[in-house]
Every structure is written in structure tokens, then in C-alpha cells.
Design an enzyme around this catalytic site. Structure first.
Site, PDB file in Angstrom:
ATOM      1  N   HIS A 126       0.836  -1.202   0.000  1.00 27.26           N
ATOM      2  CA  HIS A 126       0.000   0.000   0.000  1.00 27.26           C
ATOM      3  C   HIS A 126       0.866   1.246   0.000  1.00 27.26           C
ATOM      4  O   HIS A 126       0.397   2.334   0.286  1.00 27.26           O
ATOM      5  CB  HIS A 126      -0.889  -0.032   1.254  1.00 27.26           C
ATOM      6  CG  HIS A 126      -0.123  -0.497   2.428  1.00 27.26           C
ATOM      7  ND1 HIS A 126       0.259  -1.824   2.558  1.00 27.26           N
ATOM      8  CD2 HIS A 126       0.419   0.147   3.457  1.00 27.26           C
ATOM      9  CE1 HIS A 126       0.974  -1.933   3.666  1.00 27.26           C
ATOM     10  NE2 HIS A 126       1.099  -0.769   4.205  1.00 27.26           N
ATOM     11  N   CYS A 127       2.162   1.072  -0.308  1.00 22.85           N
ATOM     12  CA  CYS A 127       3.061   2.233  -0.281  1.00 22.85           C
ATOM     13  C   CYS A 127       3.720   2.439  -1.638  1.00 22.85           C
ATOM     14  O   CYS A 127       3.470   3.413  -2.328  1.00 22.85           O
ATOM     15  CB  CYS A 127       4.130   2.036   0.783  1.00 22.85           C
ATOM     16  SG  CYS A 127       3.458   1.579   2.345  1.00 22.85           S
ATOM     17  N   ILE A 128       4.586   1.485  -2.009  1.00 22.89           N
ATOM     18  CA  ILE A 128       5.448   1.707  -3.177  1.00 22.89           C
ATOM     19  C   ILE A 128       4.664   1.913  -4.464  1.00 22.89           C
ATOM     20  O   ILE A 128       4.994   2.808  -5.246  1.00 22.89           O
ATOM     21  CB  ILE A 128       6.465   0.556  -3.302  1.00 22.89           C
ATOM     22  CG1 ILE A 128       7.237   0.387  -1.985  1.00 22.89           C
ATOM     23  CG2 ILE A 128       7.445   0.844  -4.427  1.00 22.89           C
ATOM     24  CD1 ILE A 128       7.920   1.621  -1.464  1.00 22.89           C
TER      25      ILE A 128
END
Ligand code: SAJ
Length: 438
Positions: free
Chosen positions: A274-276
Site C-alpha cells: 500500500h506504499c510503493i
């Protein structure tokens, strides 16, 4: 007469400061625990009543937070949790650790940050420190948080202190945790940075102050864009090596021997988490509003998004070599979490790969001990037991996530065909199965 700042600094020193953390997930809960371990009273505030109940019962739902550690701090009365946001009026410091996903339109979804800020507005009082930790585009703190909070006679840096401090949690990392990972802090004023540094410095070993909230917001986006772009580069290297009939994994291992000026990244089935995959798009979205096209981010996103279809083409081509069509083929997907040894499915490329295989008529099953059942993005499946029958019955096994719990020698012994997107079979000499590497 002490100033508000001096009063706050004194309360921090005396461990009298009461802290609230809004959003008690994989970022917020470890932060709650680190402050409580230093003797501060910390309240986790969340809209999720189940999380609140579990915390108040001393049960951790975050693998990186041991239940016994949480329970001890709850028993001491240092940690509690609530769905009642009015507690925000009783604390001296508030950290916001809520999600910042993308909308379906690939635009930033700021609704969680705005909802949390609007709750703070209802209860905030003079003398409070507010720190936004959620990853977001540069300008969020200055443009969304401060205008909402600094009214009703508040004076920024005098009686209300606002900072941005990016979270740097790497879920499952056995070495780096909240306490030993340096913490960047950017404040709206020098007083804001001073207060936040004093508080966070009690729970985190190293504080890195920067000159503004926008600089701190940008630090995080550089960190994650750096990863997304380099993963995109190495994924394109994999595609090029395939066309050149060169083993990309051998090339990367050899390049990794360079003791300077190189950092190893590995190709894979796509970009999960859910970040990169998401954070860089916050930056490119912001720059579009400034009439600038962030080309590296767009290109990396395009290449990384092309990897699931690329893997499915590999499966089809490999089946073709044994005169099998993907339509009607039994395909076993090994590992569906977005990276090894965790249970998180968010943005996992395995979901796209399964959909694409099913769209082409394949009969898809999966095995992932970390994900016993999957009800996600239109897929409702159970993990199959990893038996000889399950493996040998599959026309093709696709290793999508290389959990370290799998015996890959055993797998290579019993599978007919393996498409290996993670080089998980690198130590297996002369596998019985037909192996196709990414
Ligand atoms: N991946 C590759 N090749 C690589 C590295 C990763 O394909 O060489 C893939 C992974 O399989 C995964 C995705 O990229 O699907 C993201 O992997 P990740 O290792 O970046 O893991 P995250 O997203 O859980 O955590 C990252 C943190 N990771 C590391 O620093 C190793 C860090 O960048 C941030 O602290 C965190 O995101 C965050 O919260 O921003």
C-alpha cells in the site's frame, strides 16, 4: 510565566504529556507501544471498534507488535484505546497515522486525513502538538491541516504546534523497527520542530529535523519513488534480458558484487503493498497540478503494472511448449501476499495474475499459508493444501510470492512446469520440473 512551548517541553521531560495516536494500524500501534514503553499515557483512537476492543484486551493484531508486550503496557494503564474522538481534547500531543490510498481514478484519497483533522478541530485546545505521519503529497500539512486547525485565535508555533513526520515502517523487517529507524520531522515553525523533536526523541533513537513540513513530506516520497523507479528499471531489465536470452538473475547477482555505486533490486511479478505502488502517484498528481509531468514515476508505474500480464504470457508460452493451452489448464499459484513472509494482500500482483489467468479460461488455485482464505478484489478462494496431488495435478505452477516456508526442492520434484517469477529455485540443481524463469 512559562510559554506554552516551555510548559509542553516540561511535561515531555516529566513524562506527564498524554498522547493520542489516530489510526492504530501497522504504523500507529508500534508508535503507541514505543511511547508507552517510555512511560507516557497513550490512547489509540480509531473508528474500528474491533481494533479498539482488541487493544483494550491486550491483544495485538499487528505481527510486529508482540501481544505480551502490548498486554503488559495495557495492564500498567499506559495504553488504552477508544472510538470516542473527544479524548483528543484531553491529550497534549496527537499523531495522525491514517491511510492515504488512491481513489479508483488514481487520484489521492485524502478523506481519512481530512476526517481525522476535522475530529481534531472539534476538540483541539491551546498547548497541543499535532503531527501528521501519513504519507502524502508535499503541501498537505500547510494546505489542508494548518488552515483547518489554526483558527479560533490559535497562534502557530506559540500555542499550537504542527509538524509532518513520515512513517518509515517496513512490515516484517527483523532488524529495523519504529524505535531504531531514524525519524524525519519538519515543522510549521522552529518551535514546532523543537517540541516534536523533544517528544519523539524520547521514543525514537534518532531524530532528523528538516526545514519545513513540505521537505519532510518530500523526503518520504523520494524514498518510495526511489524504490518504485528502481524496481521498474530492474523489471524492464528482466524483459530485455529475456529477449537477449540472458539470465537476468545471474546479471543482477554479478552486478551486486560492485562494492560501490550500485544497489540491488530484483525483478518480480509486479509491485504490491500500500506504499510503493501508490506513494509516487501522490507526487506525480501534485506536480500535474503544477503543470509538470513526472516522467520517471509514470514510466515506472507503467512498467511495474505491465508485469502481471507479462507473467501470464510466460505461463501461456510455457504451456504452449508442451502443446497445452492456458484455456482449461490447471494453474497453481504459489504465494499471493504482496511480498514474502507476510499476510498482506493489498495491491498484490498475484490478484491481477489470477484474474488474467481466469479470464483466459484457466482453472486457478493457490497455496499461501499466510493467507488461508482470500476474499479480495472479486476473488473468493481458499488456499489449497500443498500436497503431491495438488502440485502434480497442476499443468503449471507459478511462484508469485517466494515465502521462505516452502520447500522449493520438493516443489521442483513434483511439479510438471514451474514459472518462477522470484528465482525461488535458484539453489535447486537439475529440477525435474520444466522451469521458466522471469
Ligand atoms: N519488490 C520487487 N523488487 C525488489 C523489492 C521489492 O519487486 O527488489 C516488490 C515487493 O515484492 C513488493 C513491493 O515491491 O511487492 C514493495 O516492496 P517493499 O520491499 O518496498 O515493501 P513494503 O512496501 O512493505 O515496505 C516499504 C518499505 N520497504 C523497504 O524499505 C524494504 C519502505 O520502503 C517503506 O518504509 C514502506 O514501504 C512504507 O510504508 O512506505
Amino acid at each position: 510565566m512559562s510559554t506554552m512551548k516551555e510548559t509542553l517541553l516540561e511535561k515531555i521531560e516529566n513524562r506527564e504529556v498524554r498522547i493520542a495516536v489516530i489510526g492504530i494500524g501497522y504504523v500507529g500501534l508500534p508508535l503507541v507501544v514505543e511511547f508507552a514503553k517510555e512511560g507516557y499515557h497513550v490512547t489509540g483512537v480509531d473508528v474500528n471498534a474491533e481494533k479498539v476492543r482488541l487493544i483494550n484486551e491486550g491483544h495485538s493484531y499487528i505481527p510486529d507488535v508482540p501481544t505480551e508486550e502490548l498486554a503488559g503496557l495495557v495492564d500498567k494503564g499506559l495504553i488504552s484505546a477508544s472510538t470516542d474522538f473527544s479524548v483528543l481534547g484531553e491529550v497534549d500531543a496527537i499523531s495522525i497515522c491514517v491511510p492515504t490510498p488512491l481513489r479508483k481514478t488514481k487520484d489521492p484519497d485524502m478523506s481519512y486525513i481530512i476526517a481525522a483533522t476535522d475530529e481534531i478541530v472539534k476538540y483541539c485546545r491551546k498547548g497541543q502538538l499535532i503531527v501528521l505521519e501519513s504519507t502524502t503529497y508535499p503541501g498537505t500539512t500547510d494546505e489542508l491541516i494548518i488552515p483547518r486547525l489554526v483558527k479560533n485565535g490559535f497562534t502557530l508555533g506559540e500555542d499550537i504546534f504542527i509538524c509532518f513526520s513520515p512513517e518509515r515502517v517496513d512490515p516484517g523487517n527483523p532488524v529495523y523497527n519504529t524505535r531504531n529507524t531514524p525519524k524525519v520531522i519538519g515543522g510549521a515553525t522552529p518551535n514546532c520542530v523543537e517540541v516534536a523533536t523533544a517528544l519523539y526523541g524520547k521514543a525514537i533513537n534518532t531524530i532528523i529535523p528538516v526545514s519545513s513540513t513540505a521537505a519532510a513530506e518530500m523526503v518520504k516520497l523520494l524514498e518510495n519513488t526511489f524504490r518504485a523507479v528502481n524496481i521498474g528499471l530492474v523489471n524492464e531489465m528482466a524483459i530485455m534480458c529475456d529477449k537477449l536470452d540472458v539470465n537476468v538473475w545471474e546479471v543482477i547477482e554479478a552486478a551486486s558484487t560492485k562494492p560501490f555505486g550500485f544497489m540491488t533490486f530484483y525483478p518480480g511479478p509486479g509491485l504490491g503493498g500500500h506504499c510503493i505502488p501508490i506513494d509516487p502517484l501522490y507526487l506525480s498528481w501534485k506536480l500535474k497540478a503544477l503543470n509538470y509531468n513526472a516522467r520517471f514515476i509514470e514510466m515506472a508505474s507503467e512498467i511495474n503494472s505491465s508485469m502481471p500480464p507479462y507473467v501470464v504470457t510466460k505461463v501461456m508460452d510455457t504451456l504452449n511448449t508442451v502443446k497445452k493451452s492456458v484455456n482449461g489448464a490447471k494453474v497453481l499459484v504459489m504465494g499471493v501476499a504482496y511480498k514474502r513472509d507476510i499476510d498482506d494482500l493489498r495491491e498484490s500482483p498475484a490478484l491481477d495474475i489470477i484474474h488474467l489467468l481466469q479470464d483466459r479460461g484457466a482453472e486457478v488455485s493457490y497455496h499461501d499459508a499466510f493467507v488461508p482464505t482470500m476474499h479480495h478484489e472479486g476473488l473468493k478462494m481458499e488456499s489449497v493444501d500443498l500436497t503431491e496431488e495438488a502440485v502434480s495435478a497442476a499443468d503449471c505452477v507459478v511462484i508469485v510470492t517466494d515465502h521462505t516456508t516452502i520447500d522449493y526442492a520438493w516443489l521442483a520434484e513434483h511439479a510438471r512446469i514451474i514459472v518462477d517469477t522470484r528465482n525461488a529455485l535458484k539453489n535447486i540443481k537439475n529440477p525435474k520440473a520444466l522451469v521458466e524463469l522471469l
